[in-house]
Design a protein around this motif. Structure first.
Motif, PDB file in Angstrom:
ATOM      1  N   ALA A 158       1.115  -1.321   0.011  1.00 55.64           N
ATOM      2  CA  ALA A 158       0.023   0.184  -0.632  1.00 55.64           C
ATOM      3  C   ALA A 158       0.821   0.936   0.068  1.00 55.64           C
ATOM      4  CB  ALA A 158      -1.021  -0.217   1.549  1.00 55.64           C
ATOM      5  N   VAL A 159       1.960   1.440   1.236  1.00 54.10           N
ATOM      6  CA  VAL A 159       2.536   2.671   0.873  1.00 54.10           C
ATOM      7  C   VAL A 159       3.747   2.394  -0.477  1.00 54.10           C
ATOM      8  CG1 VAL A 159       4.904   3.418   1.982  1.00 54.10           C
ATOM      9  CG2 VAL A 159       3.526   2.425   2.954  1.00 54.10           C
ATOM     10  N   SER A 160       4.089   1.565  -0.887  1.00 54.63           N
ATOM     11  CA  SER A 160       4.746   1.761  -2.688  1.00 54.63           C
ATOM     12  C   SER A 160       3.924   2.107  -3.343  1.00 54.63           C
ATOM     13  CB  SER A 160       5.084   0.135  -2.723  1.00 54.63           C
ATOM     14  OG  SER A 160       4.306  -0.737  -3.163  1.00 54.63           O
ATOM     15  N   GLY A 161       2.598   1.762  -3.722  1.00 56.40           N
ATOM     16  CA  GLY A 161       1.679   1.982  -4.435  1.00 56.40           C
ATOM     17  C   GLY A 161       0.961   3.427  -4.797  1.00 56.40           C
ATOM     18  N   SER A 162       1.387   3.952  -3.230  1.00 57.06           N
ATOM     19  CA  SER A 162       0.642   5.444  -2.801  1.00 57.06           C
ATOM     20  C   SER A 162       1.956   6.347  -3.133  1.00 57.06           C
ATOM     21  CB  SER A 162       0.416   5.997  -1.393  1.00 57.06           C
ATOM     22  OG  SER A 162       1.673   5.220  -0.347  1.00 57.06           O
ATOM     23  N   LEU A 163       3.169   6.126  -2.968  1.00 61.27           N
ATOM     24  CA  LEU A 163       4.626   6.936  -3.258  1.00 61.27           C
ATOM     25  C   LEU A 163       4.048   6.936  -4.931  1.00 61.27           C
ATOM     26  CD1 LEU A 163       6.430   6.251  -0.630  1.00 61.27           C
ATOM     27  CD2 LEU A 163       5.685   8.320  -0.676  1.00 61.27           C
ATOM     28  N   GLY A 164       3.691   5.669  -5.476  1.00 60.55           N
ATOM     29  CA  GLY A 164       4.093   5.609  -6.879  1.00 60.55           C
ATOM     30  C   GLY A 164       2.926   6.925  -7.631  1.00 60.55           C
ATOM     31  N   GLY A 165       1.875   7.051  -6.963  1.00 60.23           N
ATOM     32  CA  GLY A 165       0.507   7.726  -7.537  1.00 60.23           C
ATOM     33  C   GLY A 165       0.765   8.475  -7.307  1.00 60.23           C
TER      34      GLY A 165
ATOM     35  N   GLU B 215       3.169   9.452  -9.950  1.00 61.67           N
ATOM     36  CA  GLU B 215       2.377   9.700 -11.639  1.00 61.67           C
ATOM     37  C   GLU B 215       1.624  10.520 -11.917  1.00 61.67           C
ATOM     38  OE1 GLU B 215      -0.970   7.091 -13.222  1.00 61.67           O
ATOM     39  OE2 GLU B 215       0.348   6.581 -12.226  1.00 61.67           O
ATOM     40  N   ALA B 216       1.025  11.245 -10.782  1.00 65.02           N
ATOM     41  CA  ALA B 216      -0.179  12.170 -11.021  1.00 65.02           C
ATOM     42  C   ALA B 216       0.252  13.796 -11.500  1.00 65.02           C
ATOM     43  CB  ALA B 216      -1.580  12.369  -9.638  1.00 65.02           C
ATOM     44  N   SER B 217       0.812  13.212 -10.485  1.00 66.65           N
ATOM     45  CA  SER B 217       1.833  15.227 -10.998  1.00 66.65           C
ATOM     46  C   SER B 217       2.436  15.225 -12.021  1.00 66.65           C
ATOM     47  CB  SER B 217       2.904  15.264 -10.650  1.00 66.65           C
ATOM     48  OG  SER B 217       2.678  15.315  -8.775  1.00 66.65           O
TER      49      SER B 217
ATOM     50  N   PHE C 199      -7.169  14.742  -8.658  1.00 62.35           N
ATOM     51  CA  PHE C 199      -6.520  13.414  -9.521  1.00 62.35           C
ATOM     52  C   PHE C 199      -5.446  12.887  -8.880  1.00 62.35           C
ATOM     53  CE2 PHE C 199      -3.929  12.286 -12.842  1.00 62.35           C
ATOM     54  CZ  PHE C 199      -4.172  11.103 -13.636  1.00 62.35           C
ATOM     55  N   ALA C 200      -4.481  13.765  -8.119  1.00 63.60           N
ATOM     56  CA  ALA C 200      -3.819  13.063  -7.510  1.00 63.60           C
ATOM     57  C   ALA C 200      -4.122  12.732  -5.923  1.00 63.60           C
ATOM     58  CB  ALA C 200      -2.370  14.118  -6.548  1.00 63.60           C
ATOM     59  N   THR C 201      -4.697  12.891  -5.267  1.00 66.32           N
ATOM     60  CA  THR C 201      -5.175  12.642  -3.716  1.00 66.32           C
ATOM     61  C   THR C 201      -6.249  11.079  -4.084  1.00 66.32           C
ATOM     62  OG1 THR C 201      -5.740  14.341  -3.065  1.00 66.32           O
ATOM     63  CG2 THR C 201      -6.910  12.740  -2.046  1.00 66.32           C
TER      64      THR C 201
ATOM     65  N   LEU D 178      -3.490   5.434 -23.924  1.00 64.90           N
ATOM     66  CA  LEU D 178      -2.482   4.672 -24.405  1.00 64.90           C
ATOM     67  C   LEU D 178      -1.763   5.790 -23.598  1.00 64.90           C
ATOM     68  CD1 LEU D 178      -3.555   2.612 -27.224  1.00 64.90           C
ATOM     69  CD2 LEU D 178      -3.434   1.870 -24.835  1.00 64.90           C
ATOM     70  N   MET D 179      -1.661   6.935 -24.094  1.00 68.51           N
ATOM     71  CA  MET D 179      -0.330   8.360 -23.630  1.00 68.51           C
ATOM     72  C   MET D 179      -0.103   8.204 -22.365  1.00 68.51           C
ATOM     73  SD  MET D 179      -1.186  10.716 -26.416  1.00 68.51           S
ATOM     74  CE  MET D 179       0.463  11.811 -25.911  1.00 68.51           C
ATOM     75  N   ARG D 180      -1.262   8.112 -21.137  1.00 68.05           N
ATOM     76  CA  ARG D 180      -1.747   8.408 -20.272  1.00 68.05           C
ATOM     77  C   ARG D 180      -1.292   7.065 -19.496  1.00 68.05           C
ATOM     78  NH1 ARG D 180      -3.841   8.068 -14.997  1.00 68.05           N
ATOM     79  NH2 ARG D 180      -5.460   6.913 -15.473  1.00 68.05           N
ATOM     80  N   ILE D 181      -2.014   5.537 -19.276  1.00 62.64           N
ATOM     81  CA  ILE D 181      -2.529   5.161 -18.706  1.00 62.64           C
ATOM     82  C   ILE D 181      -0.659   3.631 -18.583  1.00 62.64           C
ATOM     83  CG2 ILE D 181      -2.859   2.140 -18.116  1.00 62.64           C
ATOM     84  CD1 ILE D 181      -5.921   3.693 -19.095  1.00 62.64           C
ATOM     85  N   PRO D 182       0.117   3.688 -19.586  1.00 63.08           N
ATOM     86  CA  PRO D 182       1.023   2.738 -19.975  1.00 63.08           C
ATOM     87  C   PRO D 182       1.979   3.510 -19.351  1.00 63.08           C
ATOM     88  CG  PRO D 182       0.034   2.689 -21.741  1.00 63.08           C
ATOM     89  CD  PRO D 182      -1.326   3.390 -21.228  1.00 63.08           C
ATOM     90  N   PRO D 183       2.140   4.688 -19.323  1.00 64.95           N
ATOM     91  CA  PRO D 183       3.386   5.642 -18.994  1.00 64.95           C
ATOM     92  C   PRO D 183       2.831   5.276 -17.180  1.00 64.95           C
ATOM     93  CG  PRO D 183       3.145   6.465 -20.509  1.00 64.95           C
ATOM     94  CD  PRO D 183       1.703   5.599 -20.959  1.00 64.95           C
ATOM     95  N   GLY D 184       2.291   5.797 -17.014  1.00 63.64           N
ATOM     96  CA  GLY D 184       1.852   5.730 -15.241  1.00 63.64           C
ATOM     97  C   GLY D 184       1.538   4.962 -14.775  1.00 63.64           C
ATOM     98  N   GLN D 185       1.668   3.514 -15.468  1.00 65.61           N
ATOM     99  CA  GLN D 185       2.638   2.011 -14.520  1.00 65.61           C
ATOM    100  C   GLN D 185       3.843   2.065 -14.761  1.00 65.61           C
ATOM    101  OE1 GLN D 185      -0.192   0.031 -13.337  1.00 65.61           O
ATOM    102  NE2 GLN D 185      -1.588   1.749 -13.263  1.00 65.61           N
TER     103      GLN D 185
END
Length: 308
Positions: free
Chosen positions: A18-25, A28-30, A76-78, A277-284
């Motif tokens: 959970a911690v790793s995912g939140s930091l990644g989020g 990604e949002a920024s 979005f970031a939250t 496709l420009m957002r989700i794969p780079p976001g992941q």
């Protein structure tokens, strides 16, 4: 030490996921908010005002200012931070539940764990946050005096007052289908690419380089948008329509799919696919680069103190 003991010993706690995912989020949002704004504008464009991704982005920046490309960043970031924390943590809990007596997780168990995590995040976090985000993003202009919604909190309050609390859950059904399918595919594909490309197994103590995590995450993030395009378009349309006065154009998920197909054609159900496709794969890619490093730090410390 046998294999089952080794797997049990090397399980990563859900709270670390959970911690790793939140930091990644957060990261990604920024980085990717402008692409999300463009995707939303394209999906809501019924009259052909925008000719494509570049034209949409340049039009928004020219007519509303560059800052408009970051509209809805706070929710979005939250939303991403909470979503990834819940997604990664709940997926780890589901995976633990689906492991067999030898501590092994089948592909079926991995798919079900991902689907369960996607459904949970869709109902608890994604739907209300995306309703607010989309309402903010569809507003044109930057002058607060001319905008109906002044910010995320004001938007949520207005929706609740005018449409009831359930207004924040508009489009919940297609969101559940989209997120459940996406996460089932994403977690399964990410694990498969890690093993196939880098010989990395969860809990083996091997920490991928950020670029390796980015490649696996990027590839894992490509299938979902193609498969779930109609759900995403319908979700956006349902979330964007106000229930305050007037007749609702779309009565629900199935009605929306039929209406869009009848009025705009089959391809309209995949509107906004390219910016997705420009957002989700780079976001992941970004999220997993951060998450894998955080998990890797835990693994290195954990293996260092663990007895052999």
């Amino acid at each position: 030490m046998n294999e089952s003991e080794n797997n049990s010993k090397k399980s990563i706690p859900p709270y670390m996921k959970a911690v790793s995912g939140s930091l990644g989020g957060i990261v990604e949002a920024s980085c990717l908010q402008p692409i999300d704004v463009i995707k939303t504008r394209l999906q809501l464009d019924r009259t052909g005002n925008y000719k494509g991704i570049v034209h949409c982005g340049s039009t928004v920046a020219r007519t509303e200012g560059v800052r408009a490309l970051w509209k809805g960043l706070t929710p979005f970031a939250t939303h991403l931070t909470l979503k990834y924390a819940l997604r990664m943590g709940s997926n780890a809990v589901f995976q633990a539940a689906f492991k067999d007596e030898n501590g092994q997780l089948s592909n079926r168990g991995r798919l079900l764990s991902g689907f369960g995590a996607g459904v949970l995040e869709a109902l608890v976090i994604v739907t209300p946050f995306e309703v607010v985000k989309i309402r903010l993003q569809q507003q044109k202009g930057l002058s607060p005096d001319l905008l109906k919604y002044k910010g995320p909190i004001h938007c949520a309050r207005m929706i609740t007052r005018e449409e009831g609390l359930l207004g924040l859950w508009a489009g919940a059904a297609p969101t559940v289908m989209r997120n459940g399918t996406n996460q089932a595919a994403m977690f399964t594909a990410k694990n498969a690419f890690d093993v196939l490309l880098w010989k990395k197994h969860e809990g083996d103590g091997k920490v991928l380089q950020p670029w390796q995590s980015m490649i696996s995450g990027f590839l894992a993030g490509t299938a979902g948008p193609v498969c779930t395009g109609p759900f995403d378009v319908v979700k956006t349309r349902l979330m964007a329509q106000s229930r305050h006065g007037g007749e609702l154009k779309y009565k629900g998920m199935v009605h929306a799919i039929r209406t869009i197909y009848a009025e705009e054609g089959l391809l309209a159900l995949w509107k906004g696919l390219l910016p997705r496709l420009m957002r989700i794969p780079p976001g992941q890619a970004i999220m997993w680069a951060v998450a894998d490093q955080v998990i890797g730090l835990y693994e290195r410390k954990y293996f260092h103190i663990a007895p052999l």
